[in-house]
Write an enzyme that holds these catalytic residues in place. Structure first.
Site, PDB file in Angstrom:
ATOM      1  N   GLU A 282       1.278  -1.253  -0.191  1.00  0.00           N
ATOM      2  CA  GLU A 282      -0.061  -0.045   0.201  1.00  0.00           C
ATOM      3  C   GLU A 282       1.239   0.983  -0.147  1.00  0.00           C
ATOM      4  O   GLU A 282       2.565   1.384   0.650  1.00  0.00           O
ATOM      5  CB  GLU A 282      -1.166  -0.084   1.091  1.00  0.00           C
ATOM      6  CG  GLU A 282      -1.652  -0.989   1.420  1.00  0.00           C
ATOM      7  CD  GLU A 282      -2.534  -0.930   2.668  1.00  0.00           C
ATOM      8  OE1 GLU A 282      -2.365   0.301   3.877  1.00  0.00           O
ATOM      9  OE2 GLU A 282      -2.399  -2.016   3.567  1.00  0.00           O
ATOM     10  N   LYS A 284       2.588   4.332   1.566  1.00  0.00           N
ATOM     11  CA  LYS A 284       2.524   5.084   2.896  1.00  0.00           C
ATOM     12  C   LYS A 284       2.696   6.483   2.988  1.00  0.00           C
ATOM     13  O   LYS A 284       2.816   7.201   2.150  1.00  0.00           O
ATOM     14  CB  LYS A 284       4.136   5.146   3.408  1.00  0.00           C
ATOM     15  CG  LYS A 284       4.718   5.448   5.226  1.00  0.00           C
ATOM     16  CD  LYS A 284       5.514   4.841   5.403  1.00  0.00           C
ATOM     17  CE  LYS A 284       6.298   5.612   6.815  1.00  0.00           C
ATOM     18  NZ  LYS A 284       5.323   5.861   7.142  1.00  0.00           N
ATOM     19  N   ARG A 289      -1.790   8.512  12.154  1.00  0.00           N
ATOM     20  CA  ARG A 289      -1.777   7.449  12.198  1.00  0.00           C
ATOM     21  C   ARG A 289      -2.772   7.430  13.678  1.00  0.00           C
ATOM     22  O   ARG A 289      -2.788   8.163  14.054  1.00  0.00           O
ATOM     23  CB  ARG A 289      -1.545   7.046  12.722  1.00  0.00           C
ATOM     24  CG  ARG A 289      -1.433   4.802  13.414  1.00  0.00           C
ATOM     25  CD  ARG A 289      -1.218   4.251  11.344  1.00  0.00           C
ATOM     26  NE  ARG A 289      -1.155   2.472  12.457  1.00  0.00           N
ATOM     27  CZ  ARG A 289      -0.240   2.065  12.484  1.00  0.00           C
ATOM     28  NH1 ARG A 289       1.083   2.431  12.558  1.00  0.00           N
ATOM     29  NH2 ARG A 289      -0.710   0.267  12.661  1.00  0.00           N
ATOM     30  N   ARG A 309      -1.974   7.222  17.835  1.00  0.00           N
ATOM     31  CA  ARG A 309      -1.064   5.513  17.731  1.00  0.00           C
ATOM     32  C   ARG A 309      -0.329   5.748  19.008  1.00  0.00           C
ATOM     33  O   ARG A 309      -0.555   4.562  18.978  1.00  0.00           O
ATOM     34  CB  ARG A 309       0.479   5.624  16.730  1.00  0.00           C
ATOM     35  CG  ARG A 309       1.149   6.792  16.487  1.00  0.00           C
ATOM     36  CD  ARG A 309       2.301   6.439  15.577  1.00  0.00           C
ATOM     37  NE  ARG A 309       3.429   5.989  16.511  1.00  0.00           N
ATOM     38  CZ  ARG A 309       4.757   5.557  15.205  1.00  0.00           C
ATOM     39  NH1 ARG A 309       4.569   6.424  14.362  1.00  0.00           N
ATOM     40  NH2 ARG A 309       5.299   5.277  16.396  1.00  0.00           N
ATOM     41  N   GLU A 334      -5.088   6.634   8.030  1.00  0.00           N
ATOM     42  CA  GLU A 334      -4.049   7.795   8.672  1.00  0.00           C
ATOM     43  C   GLU A 334      -5.482   8.641   8.238  1.00  0.00           C
ATOM     44  O   GLU A 334      -6.169   8.678   7.533  1.00  0.00           O
ATOM     45  CB  GLU A 334      -3.207   7.108   7.054  1.00  0.00           C
ATOM     46  CG  GLU A 334      -2.598   8.546   7.467  1.00  0.00           C
ATOM     47  CD  GLU A 334      -0.979   7.604   7.581  1.00  0.00           C
ATOM     48  OE1 GLU A 334      -1.209   6.684   8.727  1.00  0.00           O
ATOM     49  OE2 GLU A 334       0.460   8.640   7.893  1.00  0.00           O
ATOM     50  N   LYS A 463       8.155  -0.997   6.445  1.00  0.00           N
ATOM     51  CA  LYS A 463       7.916   0.507   5.606  1.00  0.00           C
ATOM     52  C   LYS A 463       9.139   0.998   4.399  1.00  0.00           C
ATOM     53  O   LYS A 463      10.355   0.214   4.960  1.00  0.00           O
ATOM     54  CB  LYS A 463       8.123   1.983   6.437  1.00  0.00           C
ATOM     55  CG  LYS A 463       8.648   1.852   7.335  1.00  0.00           C
ATOM     56  CD  LYS A 463       8.484   2.900   8.543  1.00  0.00           C
ATOM     57  CE  LYS A 463       9.626   3.459   9.769  1.00  0.00           C
ATOM     58  NZ  LYS A 463       9.075   3.813  10.975  1.00  0.00           N
TER      59      LYS A 463
END
Ligand SMILES: [Zn+2]
Ligand SMILES: [Zn+2]
Lengths: 612, 365
Positions: A282, A284, A289, A309, A334, A463
Site C-alpha cells: 500500500e 505510505k 496514524r 498511535r 491515516e 515501510k
C-alpha cells in the site's frame, strides 16, 4: 500538593525519558492513594473542572501587592503563574520579624544580644570565630520553625484540591484559591496555578505517565492502555492491581483503544530474504496514524473515539469525522486533509493539530478524512487474530457499508516483483496514486498472513520510504544543545553557495541537530571549538571558506518555498546524514540545486504553507 | 590607616569644626573608582587602584589587586593573597568585627555581613552621621561564616542583587535534601553541583554534612585552594577529594562541586551520565534556571532575598537608603512607599565573581 509540585518541578527540568520514568515511578511508589491517582489523572489530562481565568489570578495578586513591584516582577519572570507563585505574600501568621534583624543594634561590642538561638558571633578581634559545629543553627529565618510556632493549617493535598475544584462554585473560587496559596510553598503555588489555569505543560505525554505506572507492577503499558478508557480517577483499582493486591480491572468501555502494530524500515539487503508474493503493498501516507473506534454502551448509545498511535484520545480535535463512524468497529488508518478529493500535504494537515478550539471555519477549510487500512474489530468481534488478507477483505466490505465520503480505503499497489514495486515507489503518480502522490511517503509492505500484533513484530510489516533528498552543505554556525547535550555544539546551521553582491557566498538553508552518531558529534564539536571565527552569545561562527570548513551531507524529506528564509526555501526534517571530510566547502551544492528540486516538487497551496 | 595608625577604641570627639552641617554625600560619594570617603581619605571596594582601600569581602569584584594600602578582615586579606600573590597591595592591615579605627576625620567600624567567610559591613561615622556600606550580605543562616548583624545607622547602603519580590530563597537545607533525594534515586549517575568557588561551594558542602551526608565530596581543581583555606579557619567540611584522575565509573553516585562555567563544558564528560545541579538564588526563576541546561536547580544564595533586603532596611532604622548593584528600581520604589529617602547609587564593576552576575550558558573554561 507540595509533593506533586516537587515532581512536576523536577520533571520540567529533566530531559531524559528514562529519568523521567524513574521520577514518575518513584512518585507513584512513594505516594499514597488517592493522591497518586489524581496525579496520574492530572498527568494524563483526565481531570475535568472549570479552569480559572488568568484575570482571576491577576485580581488576586493585585489585591496583595504593589502594582509597580508586580509589573517589574512579571516583566522579569515572564510567566503569570510563576510570578504570582513567587511573590505571593506569606500568610500573616508567618510574617514575623526575622531573628537576625531583631539582634543587637548600634555600636556596641558587635555581639548579637537578643537571640536565644543565635550562636556566638565573631569575637571582637577576629572574624574567624565560627560555631564549632557547622550544623548548629545560625541566626536567620527558619520557615519550618515559624510554621510550627504559628500552628498554620497544613497545605492542601492534591486530592483535596482536585475534589474541591470539581464542586466549587465560580464565586467561591477566588477565596478558596487564596487560602491554598497562603498554605503552599513557592513550588506548590506554581503547580496549583498551572493546574487550575489548565496550563500544565511539562513535556511528558499521557503515555509516559501510564508507562511509569505500569513499571510499578512490572506490567506492559499496553495492558494499561487497553483498560484505560474504563478507568476513572483516582484509579484505586489500577494501583491495587499493579501492586499485586487487587484483581485486574476489566475494561467496560464500548470504544477502547487497541495497541497499534508498527512497521520496520526495510533495508536493501532485506529483499533477498523476502518473497514478493507473500506481501500486499500500500502507499505510505504522510498523515497522522489514528484508530477510529465506534461501539455501543449499555444503554445502546453509540460511543465514538479517535486515538493517536500511542493511545491518546484525540476525539475532541476531529468532531467533523465522528458522524461518519456510525458502524460499530475499530478502523486503523491515516488522518488526512482532503480538498476536492485530493490529499493535501502534511503542511496543510498541520493546521488541524494542537488546536484548543476547533472552529467551524477550521473544519470547513481543512476537512478531515480517514483513509482506512485495517479493521481490528467489527461489532463485538475481535478480528486481530485473523490474517491480514482476511481482515483486508472485511475492511473493504466495512468501508463499503459505511458509505461515507470521509472514509475510504487505502488502495493496494499491484506488483509482481520487487522491481515493479521499486518503480511504483519511485513514481507513485504513475502507479496509481495519481494526484495524491505528493502525500505519499513511500510504500508499506504487509504480510498476507500476519495477525494484528501490538508493537513492532519482526518481519510482518515493512515501510519502504522514498529516498530522502540529499545535498552537500557547509557548516556555518553552531550552537550548544540542551540538557545532556549542553556541553556539545550540537545544533548546526548550514548553507549552500549562491551568487551574491560580493561574488560567491554561502546562504543558510537550514538547521539540523540530529542524524549524526555520538562519535560524529564529538568530531563536529571538536571541529567547531577549533575553528570558531566569532562568538555571539551562545552561537559560534565556524570557518566557512571555499577551501576551509566542514561539508555536511544533509538529508531532508521535502522542500517548500519560504519567504521567511533568506534563501527562499525551507527544508522538512533536515538531518546530518554524513560528514564529508573528503570534500572541500567549495565543492558543496548550490542554491540552484535546491530550486531545481523545489520545481520538481508539487508546491502546496500557498495559503497553508508553513515550514516545520 | 597609614600603616601604623593606632587603633581607635572610642570615637574622637575633637574633630575640627570645619563644617557645621554635614550631608551624607560629603562623607561617602560614588566616583568612577568606587565609593569614595573624602574626609577619611579612602575608597570602599574600589574597582581601580587607589592609595587606600577598605574592602568588604574577598570576591574578586570587590577585592582587587594593586592598591597602596588595604584595610580588611584577616580572612579577606588572606583570600586576596591566595588569589593575587603576596604583593597584592603596598601594605595591609587586618581589622576584626566590632573594631573601630579612626581614619582622617571619620571613624570606621567592621560588622559581620554573613555573605562569605570574613565578609564585613563597614560603618563610617563622621560627626553625628553614620553611614553603613554593607557590601554583599545575607541574613539567612550559613554555617561557614559569622552571622549577619544589623547596624543602626542614618544612611544604609544596600546591594539589590535579588531586589525583586519574586526572589525568596527559602530554607537552604530543604534544597540540599532535594539534591540528596536525587542522589538516592539515581545511584548510577554522578551529581555535578555548580557553585561559586568562594563561599557558595563551602556552604553547600557544610549543608550536605549537616544533612548527614558523610561520603567523600569531590572538588573541581579550581576550588581546592579556597576550600582548604576555609578548613584552615575552622570550617569543618568532612572528607574532600579532588576529582582529577578519578575513574569515570568510580564517580557514580558521588557529588562533585565545580565552578558554574565548568558544568556545561567538555570537563563534564569525565562523569557518568551527570545530573547537572546549580546552587544559586537565580534558580528561583525557571527561565533563568533553564538557560544553562540545569537539570536540578538548587535555590541557595549568598545574598539576601527580597524579604531579607526589606526587613534589614527596616531594622537599620536608616531614613535614607542608597541602592547599588542589582535590581535597584524595585527596591528604591519599595523604600519610597515606606517613606524613606532612596536613590540608586551608580557604581559600576560589581557582580563579576559571585552570583551578582546571573549565569550565562556560554562560559568557557
Ligand atoms: Zn560577594
Ligand atoms: Zn557584590
Amino acid at each position: 500538593m507540595n509533593r506533586f509540585a516537587e515532581l512536576l518541578d523536577r520533571l520540567a527540568y529533566e530531559p531524559g525519558r528514562n529519568n523521567k520514568l524513574r521520577l514518575l515511578a518513584n512518585y507513584f511508589r512513594a505516594t499514597e492513594d488517592p493522591d497518586r491517582g489524581f496525579a496520574l489523572a492530572a498527568l494524563t489530562g483526565a481531570l475535568s473542572f472549570k479552569h480559572a481565568k488568568p484575570g482571576l489570578i491577576r485580581d488576586l495578586i493585585a489585591d496583595r501587592t504593589d502594582p509597580v513591584l508586580f509589573a517589574l516582577s512579571y516583566d522579569y519572570v515572564g510567566d503569570l503563574s510563576e510570578t504570582v507563585a513567587l511573590m505571593w505574600p506569606k500568610a500573616a501568621a508567618l510574617s514575623t520579624p526575622s531573628p537576625a534583624c531583631g539582634g543587637a543594634l548600634g555600636w556596641g561590642s558587635g555581639r548579637l544580644l537578643s537571640g536565644e538561638k543565635e550562636p556566638p558571633p565573631g569575637s571582637p578581634d577576629s572574624a574567624s570565630a565560627l560555631p564549632d559545629d557547622p550544623t548548629s543553627p545560625a541566626s536567620g529565618r527558619g520557615d519550618e520553625l515559624s510554621h510550627h510556632l504559628h500552628n498554620n493549617p497544613p497545605p492542601p493535598t492534591l486530592t483535596e484540591v482536585v475534589t474541591t475544584l470539581r464542586t466549587l462554585g465560580k464565586t467561591e473560587l477566588p477565596k478558596q484559591l487564596a487560602r491554598w496559596l497562603d498554605e503552599l510553598d513557592e513550588t506548590g503555588r506554581w503547580a496549583l496555578l498551572k493546574l487550575v489555569t489548565g496550563a500544565m505543560r511539562i513535556g511528558i505525554s499521557a503515555r509516559l505517565a501510564k508507562t511509569a505506572a505500569a513499571a510499578l507492577g512490572d506490567k506492559d503499558p499496553h495492558e494499561i492502555e487497553l483498560m484505560w478508557p474504563g478507568l476513572k480517577p483516582p484509579y484505586l483499582d489500577l494501583f491495587a492491581w499493579l501492586e499485586g493486591h487487587g484483581e485486574k480491572p476489566v475494561n467496560l468501555d464500548p470504544a477502547p483503544f487497541r495497541p497499534v502494530m508498527l512497521a520496520h524500515a526495510i533495508e536493501d539487503a532485506d529483499f533477498a530474504h523476502l518473497d514478493a508474493s507473500d506481501y500486499i503493498a500500500e502507499w505510505k501516507w504522510d498523515g497522522i496514524r489514528a484508530q477510529a473506534v465506534a461501539g455501543r454502551d449499555q444503554s445502546g448509545n453509540t460511543v465514538v473515539r479517535l486515538y493517536s498511535r500511542s493511545g491518546e484520545d484525540i476525539t475532541k480535535s476531529f468532531p467533523d469525522l465522528l458522524p461518519s463512524l456510525h458502524l460499530a468497529g475499530a478502523i486503523d488508518g491515516e488522518l488526512l486533509v482532503l480538498r476536492d478529493g485530493r490529499v493535501q500535504t502534511f503542511n496543510v494537515l498541520q493546521q488541524r493539530l494542537n488546536r484548543k478550539v476547533v472552529s467551524p471555519k477550521l473544519t470547513k477549510d481543512y476537512p478531515i478524512h480517514l483513509r482506512a487500512y485495517d479493521l481490528l474489530s467489527e461489532g463485538d468481534t475481535d478480528l486481530r487474530e485473523l490474517p491480514f488478507a482476511e481482515r483486508r477483505a472485511k475492511l473493504e466490505a466495512f468501508v463499503k457499508q459505511l458509505d461515507d465520503p470521509r472514509i475510504d480505503l487505502s488502495p493496494t499497489i499491484p506488483f509482481d516483483d520487487w522491481q515493479a514495486l521499486a518503480a511504483a515507489r519511485a513514481d507513485p503518480a504513475a502507479a496509481g496514486a495519481g494526484e495524491d502522490s505528493e502525500a505519499v511517503e513511500g510504500v508499506m509492505l504487509k504480510r498476507r498472513d500476519a495477525p494484528y500484533l501490538p508493537g513492532r513484530p519482526k518481519g510482518q510489516w515493512w515501510k519502504w520510504k522514498r529516498d530522502p533528498h540529499i545535498i552537500d552543505a557547509v557548516l556555518m554556525y553552531a550552537q550548544r544543545g540542551h540538557g545532556k547535550r549542553s556541553s556539545y555544539y550540537s545544533d548546526y546551521t548550514f548553507g549552500v553557495w549562491t551568487k551574491g553582491e560580493d561574488g560567491e557566498q554561502l546562504v543558510p538553508v537550514g538547521k539540523a541537530y540530529f542524524g549524526f552518531t555520538d562519535e560524529e558529534l564529538l568530531q563536529i564539536d571538536r571541529f567547531v571549538r577549533r575553528n570558531t571565527t566569532e562568538k555571539f552569545g551562545p552561537v559560534r561562527h565556524v570557518v566557512h571558506e571555499p577551501d576551509q570548513g566542514l561539508v555536511l551531507e544533509v538529508a531532508f524529506e521535502g522542500l517548500a518555498r519560504s519567504p521567511r528564509h533568506k534563501s527562499g526555501v525551507a527544508m522538512r526534517f533536515p538531518r546530518i546524514n554524513r560528514l564529508r571530510w573528503d570534500k572541500k566547502p567549495g565543492e558543496a551544492d548550490r542554491l540552484e540545486t535546491l530550486e531545481q528540486m523545489l520545481k520538481s516538487e508539487i508546491s502546496p497551496p500557498s495559503a497553508a504553507t508553513s515550514d516545520h | 590607616m597609614r600603616g601604623s595608625s593606632p587603633r581607635m577604641t572610642a570615637k574622637n570627639h575633637q574633630s575640627p569644626p570645619y563644617i557645621s552641617k554635614m550631608r551624607p554625600q560629603d562623607i561617602l560619594m560614588p566616583v568612577p573608582a568606587g565609593l569614595c570617603c573624602k574626609p577619611g581619605g579612602f575608597h570602599i571596594d574600589p574597582v581601580r587602584p587607589v592609595e587606600r582601600a577598605v574592602i568588604t569581602h574577598g570576591h574578586s569584584d570587590h577585592a582587587r589587586p594593586g592598591h597602596g594600602a588595604v584595610l580588611a578582615t584577616q580572612e579577606t586579606l588572606d583570600m586576596m593573597r591566595l588569589r593575587y600573590g603576596d604583593n597584592f597591595a603596598g601594605s595591609t592591615q587586618a581589622i576584626g568585627y566590632g573594631e573601630e579605627i579612626k581614619l582622617g576625620d571619620v571613624t570606621i567600624k567592621f560588622h559581620p555581613a554573613g555573605h562569605v567567610l570574613g565578609s564585613a559591613q563597614i560603618a563610617v561615622s563622621c560627626k553625628d552621621i553614620c553611614i553603613v556600606a554593607s557590601g554583599d550580605y545575607k541574613d539567612a543562616p550559613d554555617p561557614t561564616c559569622v552571622p549577619f548583624e544589623v547596624v543602626t545607622c542614618d544612611v544604609f547602603i544596600t546591594e539589590a542583587t535579588f531586589g525583586l519580590p519574586v526572589f525568596r530563597h527559602g530554607d537552604a537545607a530543604v534544597e540540599v535534601k532535594k539534591l540528596l533525594a536525587s542522589v538516592a534515586l539515581f545511584p548510577e549517575r554522578a551529581h555535578l553541583v555548580g557553585a561559586y568557588s568562594l563561599g557558595k561551594a563551602q556552604r553547600v558542602i557544610a549543608l550536605l554534612r549537616a544533612a548527614g551526608y558523610d561520603a567523600p565530596i569531590y572538588l573541581h581543581g579550581a576550588m581546592e585552594k579556597i576550600t582548604r583555606y576555609y578548613e584552615s579557619r575552622g570550617v569543618k567540611l568532612g572528607e574532600l577529594r579532588m576529582v582529577k584522575g578519578v575513574k569515570k565509573a568510580d564517580l557514580a553516585g558521588t557529588i562533585t562541586l565545580a565552578p558554574p562555567s565548568a558544568t556545561s563544558d567538555v570537563w563534564t564528560r569525565r562523569f557518568p551520565d551527570p545530573v547537572t545541579a546549580f546552587a544559586s538564588g537565580w534558580m528561583r526563576v525557571r527561565a533563568r534556571a533553564r538557560q544553562g541546561g540545569v537539570e536540578l536547580p538548587l535555590v541557595i544564595s549568598d545574598h539576601a532575598d527580597w524579604d531579607g533586603l526589606t526587613s534589614t532596611i527596616d531594622a537599620t532604622g536608616a531614613r535614607e537608603i542608597w541602592v547599588t548593584h542589582g535590581q535597584e528600581d524595585a527596591l528604591v520604589h519599595w523604600c519610597k512607599t515606606k517613606g524613606l529617602a532612596a536613590r540608586p547609587l551608580d557604581l559600576v564593576g560589581y557582580g563579576d565573581e559571585d552570583e551578582g552576575e546571573a549565569p550565562v550558558a556560554e562560559a568557557e573554561a
